[in-house]
Design a protein around this motif. Structure first.
Motif, PDB file in Angstrom:
ATOM      1  N   LYS A   1       0.821  -1.320  -0.045  1.00 47.05           N
ATOM      2  CA  LYS A   1      -0.021  -0.076  -0.039  1.00 47.05           C
ATOM      3  C   LYS A   1       0.959   1.164   0.110  1.00 47.05           C
ATOM      4  O   LYS A   1       0.525   2.291  -0.646  1.00 47.05           O
ATOM      5  CB  LYS A   1      -0.894   0.025   1.280  1.00 47.05           C
ATOM      6  N   VAL A   2       1.942   1.229   0.973  1.00 51.74           N
ATOM      7  CA  VAL A   2       2.765   2.272   1.089  1.00 51.74           C
ATOM      8  C   VAL A   2       3.605   2.825  -0.458  1.00 51.74           C
ATOM      9  O   VAL A   2       3.435   3.662  -0.875  1.00 51.74           O
ATOM     10  CB  VAL A   2       3.919   2.183   2.186  1.00 51.74           C
ATOM     11  N   HIS A   3       3.681   1.406  -1.071  1.00 51.33           N
ATOM     12  CA  HIS A   3       4.664   1.741  -2.286  1.00 51.33           C
ATOM     13  C   HIS A   3       3.529   2.106  -3.411  1.00 51.33           C
ATOM     14  O   HIS A   3       4.023   3.046  -4.361  1.00 51.33           O
ATOM     15  CB  HIS A   3       5.137   0.209  -2.880  1.00 51.33           C
ATOM     16  N   GLU A   4       2.294   1.646  -3.672  1.00 47.58           N
ATOM     17  CA  GLU A   4       1.337   2.033  -4.370  1.00 47.58           C
ATOM     18  C   GLU A   4       1.112   3.537  -4.150  1.00 47.58           C
ATOM     19  O   GLU A   4       0.983   4.396  -5.296  1.00 47.58           O
ATOM     20  CB  GLU A   4       0.238   1.398  -4.325  1.00 47.58           C
ATOM     21  N   GLU A   5       0.737   4.114  -2.895  1.00 46.58           N
ATOM     22  CA  GLU A   5       0.842   5.512  -2.738  1.00 46.58           C
ATOM     23  C   GLU A   5       1.799   6.337  -3.326  1.00 46.58           C
ATOM     24  O   GLU A   5       1.765   7.439  -3.746  1.00 46.58           O
ATOM     25  CB  GLU A   5       0.473   5.730  -1.089  1.00 46.58           C
ATOM     26  N   ALA A   6       3.180   5.766  -3.100  1.00 48.94           N
ATOM     27  CA  ALA A   6       4.243   6.496  -3.564  1.00 48.94           C
ATOM     28  C   ALA A   6       4.261   6.632  -5.196  1.00 48.94           C
ATOM     29  O   ALA A   6       4.811   7.714  -5.785  1.00 48.94           O
ATOM     30  CB  ALA A   6       5.685   6.026  -3.093  1.00 48.94           C
TER      31      ALA A   6
ATOM     32  N   GLU B   1       1.761   6.472  -7.169  1.00 45.38           N
ATOM     33  CA  GLU B   1       0.876   7.609  -7.582  1.00 45.38           C
ATOM     34  C   GLU B   1       1.270   9.076  -7.138  1.00 45.38           C
ATOM     35  O   GLU B   1       1.076   9.922  -8.038  1.00 45.38           O
ATOM     36  CB  GLU B   1      -0.533   7.193  -6.751  1.00 45.38           C
ATOM     37  N   GLU B   2       1.830   9.260  -6.020  1.00 45.83           N
ATOM     38  CA  GLU B   2       2.422  10.562  -5.566  1.00 45.83           C
ATOM     39  C   GLU B   2       3.548  10.973  -6.571  1.00 45.83           C
ATOM     40  O   GLU B   2       3.447  12.205  -7.239  1.00 45.83           O
ATOM     41  CB  GLU B   2       2.976  10.694  -4.446  1.00 45.83           C
TER      42      GLU B   2
END
Length: 218
Positions: free
Chosen positions: A21-26, A28-29
């Motif tokens: 989840k953290v990687h997916e958010e990064a 996207e950001e």
């Protein structure tokens, strides 16, 4: 076994749902930044992605599944039997690499902020190129344009120290030519003085001979 110098590395610690989840958010950001870097470095890299392997470095260059790592490329180039125009060598060494960026690194964060503010920022473009070139060196590859790399470092140093890019190097004073010219003048004066002394000596000798001749006749 996995090759850490190639694309597609998957670490066991990254398999948890929280890590994903953290990687997916990064991803996207930082998507605007990775797309911008991919466009500006399209002649050098295949793509730019958010890394899962980097901890301290801002970015790294990784080979594709069929490409050579930096160490393998150096080994192949050093082979005594390597051909100058080997097609297989050109295929493997010519594979474009993937540029992985570290979303937690301050340089990457600053670059992202600059790109979001102005995509045409020349400093941001220089920074991206320098990051790519340092990643080339850090990953063990050969940097083709070392002179251009040095010029970009010089430009960034000037900007960091508030020195105008148009400010020229101070000209060095010329001393040797003046000293040589003064030395030549002294030599000429000495030569002229010697010539004058020789002329005076010759004239005195002629006068002595003229005075001696009448005595002999008497």
């Amino acid at each position: 076994f996995q090759n850490v110098a190639k694309d597609g590395l998957s670490l066991s610690d990254d398999s948890s749902e929280a890590a994903k989840k953290v990687h997916e958010e990064a991803v996207e950001e930082f998507e605007p930044l990775t797309k911008w870097m991919g466009d500006n470095l399209k002649d050098e890299i295949e793509k730019a992605v958010v890394s899962q392997r980097l901890s301290d470095s801002p970015c790294a260059l990784v080979a594709s599944s069929y490409g050579w790592s930096g160490n393998m490329e150096r080994i192949q180039r050093a082979q005594t039997y390597a051909k100058a125009n080997d097609a297989s060598q050109g295929f493997y060494s010519g594979q474009k690499k993937t540029l992985e960026i570290n979303p937690r690194h301050p340089l990457i964060k600053e670059l992202k902020a600059r790109v979001e503010a102005n995509e045409e920022d020349e400093t941001a473009k220089d920074l991206a190129i320098v990051m790519f070139e340092t990643a080339v060196l850090r990953s063990g590859y050969i940097l083709p344009d070392s002179s251009g790399f040095a010029n970009r470092i010089d430009r960034m140093l000037r900007l960091s120290m508030d020195i105008s890019l148009d400010e020229k190097v101070e000209e060095e004073p010329v001393f040797e030519e003046e000293e040589e010219a003064a030395g030549e003048e002294d030599d000429e004066e000495e030569v002229n003085a010697d010539d004058d002394d020789d002329d005076a000596a010759n004239a005195a000798q002629d006068d002595t001979q003229e005075e001696t001749v009448p005595h002999e006749e008497l």
